[in-house]
Design an enzyme around this catalytic site. Structure first.
Site, PDB file in Angstrom:
ATOM      1  N   CYS A 122      30.205 -11.996  29.664  1.00 30.31           N
ATOM      2  CA  CYS A 122      29.654 -10.639  29.667  1.00 30.31           C
ATOM      3  C   CYS A 122      30.798  -9.633  29.810  1.00 30.31           C
ATOM      4  CB  CYS A 122      28.659 -10.461  30.825  1.00 30.31           C
ATOM      5  SG  CYS A 122      28.181  -8.736  31.054  1.00 30.31           S
ATOM      6  N   CYS A 135      30.856  -7.485  33.246  1.00 30.31           N
ATOM      7  CA  CYS A 135      31.093  -8.088  34.564  1.00 30.31           C
ATOM      8  C   CYS A 135      32.539  -7.806  34.993  1.00 30.31           C
ATOM      9  CB  CYS A 135      30.879  -9.599  34.477  1.00 30.31           C
ATOM     10  SG  CYS A 135      29.149 -10.080  34.538  1.00 30.31           S
ATOM     11  N   HIS A 160      25.632  -9.279  37.536  1.00 27.65           N
ATOM     12  CA  HIS A 160      25.160  -9.407  36.156  1.00 27.65           C
ATOM     13  C   HIS A 160      23.622  -9.429  36.080  1.00 27.65           C
ATOM     14  CE1 HIS A 160      25.361 -10.708  31.958  1.00 27.65           C
ATOM     15  NE2 HIS A 160      24.380 -11.551  32.243  1.00 27.65           N
ATOM     16  N   HIS A 165      23.347  -1.378  32.965  1.00 26.42           N
ATOM     17  CA  HIS A 165      24.271  -0.310  32.567  1.00 26.42           C
ATOM     18  C   HIS A 165      23.533   0.779  31.812  1.00 26.42           C
ATOM     19  CE1 HIS A 165      23.988  -2.406  28.702  1.00 26.42           C
ATOM     20  NE2 HIS A 165      24.538  -1.349  28.136  1.00 26.42           N
ATOM     21  N   GLN A 214      24.462   4.737  29.452  1.00 23.50           N
ATOM     22  CA  GLN A 214      25.477   5.343  28.585  1.00 23.50           C
ATOM     23  C   GLN A 214      25.456   6.860  28.722  1.00 23.50           C
ATOM     24  OE1 GLN A 214      25.840   3.547  24.555  1.00 23.50           O
ATOM     25  NE2 GLN A 214      23.989   2.442  25.126  1.00 23.50           N
TER      26      GLN A 214
END
Lengths: 116, 325
Positions: free
Chosen positions: B32, B35, B96, B149, B151
């Protein structure tokens, strides 16, 4: 011979003038820095005043003022780094702090003007 | 390569970002990119082995600093421009597994702090006219990385939806002398049946005019223009209410519900925009546990949404009141 000496003298005066110019610039920088420091101290004093006023207001009234619990205050460290390919990466580290200053956020354009 | 192409019929920009085809697509958990980098392990986007919240420039951006000129030349009415701006990734946690819903309110409060800081910094750049903070969550939304996450896009123009909202706010203010969303909030609070959660500073509700199933809007009670106007107490209230909204979503079908979460702020184009009202909108796509709402012909071709449910029922279900009316 005397021409050569005069030349040397001229050169020396030139160096001195350059040196004086540097000194003057340095003093100018110093004054500017002192001005900035004084401004910063003023801001700090105003902030402390506000903090004291706020603490006075909040004492004993936090529960009433914040029915959802007292909001946390953070001391934030922002660490900026560059990745190998030139992209930036920013770490935000938060520590709970009863003394943390409530950040007074500026409008973007104001911040840009200040930076200019 | 990315560039802007002008649609003269709809009078809006289209962003062409062909390199995004190459972006990481459902990597195995050990690889990932969001991470932290483990000692001796695969180097991820984040070199340190631990962190709280990290922001970095997107590797596959739609907008970028010092954008190159378009690959195609403009021709007459067909105009292309460089895709100047910024695209950032915000990683909420080093863990994660999980979603934002499961994080403590303190983490959400810190995340709002970061959003605010990024809005201020990106908005200060002369080429950035609008800062869009958002999160895409869930496979149904097209998410390719499951690590929690969001943006942030710094647009070189005010995008069409915020621009329309802003124009509507301005017209309403001119006509009535009042804020448009303050009036919507007042009406929703008077009727109450579409309210899903509220606290001292914010109200969440399925709007009367919801377009997506279980669409929820979170409105500040105070008339604010952006994250930068939040007080510490308001930020905390917003964090608490966002968690409640996301928990209601995850309870709906008994699994984490995918959504688009979009912060609607005033533009950062240097104008005051005092009439605009800050809010957050959630758009889930799942109309049942198994069925999705698609933007089909009517929505895509005519711009008119057709919903197969009632906002009042959706609100009741989100509150946990059975099947609604």
């Amino acid at each position: 011979m005397s021409e050569k000496r005069e030349g040397r003298e001229g050169k020396r005066e030139g160096h001195e003038a350059k040196h004086e110019g540097r000194e003057a610039r340095r003093e100018g920088h110093e004054e500017k820095r002192e001005g900035r420091e004084a401004k910063h101290e003023g801001r700090e004093a105003r902030r402390e005043g506000r903090e004291e006023k706020r603490e006075g207001r909040e004492e004993g009234h936090e529960e009433e003022q914040y029915p959802g619990g007292v909001p946390p205050e953070w001391q934030v460290t922002i660490r900026r780094t560059l990745k190998e390919d030139g992209r930036y990466l920013i770490y935000y580290d938060f520590v709970p702090s009863p003394q943390a200053e409530e950040v007074e956020l500026e409008r973007p354009r104001e911040a840009a003007e200040r930076q200019r | 390569m990315s560039e802007l192409r002008w649609n003269p019929m709809l009078e809006e920009w289209v962003v062409t970002a062909t390199h995004r085809q190459e972006r990481t697509f459902f990597p195995p958990p050990d690889y990932c990119p969001l991470c932290p980098t483990k000692p001796g392990g695969f180097p991820t986007e984040i070199p340190e082995s631990d962190f709280q919240i990290v922001v970095f420039e997107n590797k596959f951006p739609s907008f970028r600093r010092n954008a190159p000129p378009p690959e195609v030349a403009s021709y007459d009415i067909l105009e292309a421009q460089p895709a100047e701006g910024e695209c950032e990734v915000v990683v909420y946690t080093p863990r994660h597994e999980g979603t934002l819903t499961e994080q403590p309110v303190e983490l959400i409060d810190r995340l709002i702090w970061v959003w605010t800081d990024r809005t201020r910094e990106l908005g200060a750049r002369s080429e950035i006219q609008y800062v869009l903070v958002f999160e895409n969550k869930g496979e149904e939304i097209g998410v390719t990385l499951t690590h929690p996450h969001g943006q942030i896009y710094g647009f070189p123009f005010v995008p069409p939806i915020p621009a329309r909202e802003l124009a509507a706010h301005e017209r309403h203010m001119e006509r009535t002398g009042r804020c448009l969303l303050c009036d919507v909030l007042e009406a929703e609070q008077a009727q109450r049946e579409r309210i899903t959660a509220e606290n001292e500073h914010f109200t969440a509700f399925v709007p009367f005019y919801a377009r997506y199933p279980y669409e929820v809007h979170v409105l500040s009670r105070r008339h604010l223009q952006s994250l930068m106007d939040l007080t510490r107490a308001e930020r905390w209230s917003l964090a608490r209410l966002l968690k409640t909204v996301m928990e209601q979503y995850d309870r709906l079908y008994g699994f984490p519900l995918g959504y688009m979460m979009v912060l609607h702020q005033a533009p950062t184009d240097g104008k005051p925009h005092a009439s605009y009202h800050f809010h957050i909108e959630f758009y889930p796509l799942r109309r049942t546990a198994e069925k999705l709402k698609y933007r089909a012909s009517c929505e895509s071709g005519a711009g008119t949404f057709i919903t197969d449910g009632l906002a009042e029922d959706w609100a009741a279900r989100l509150r946990g009141e059975g099947n609604g009316r």
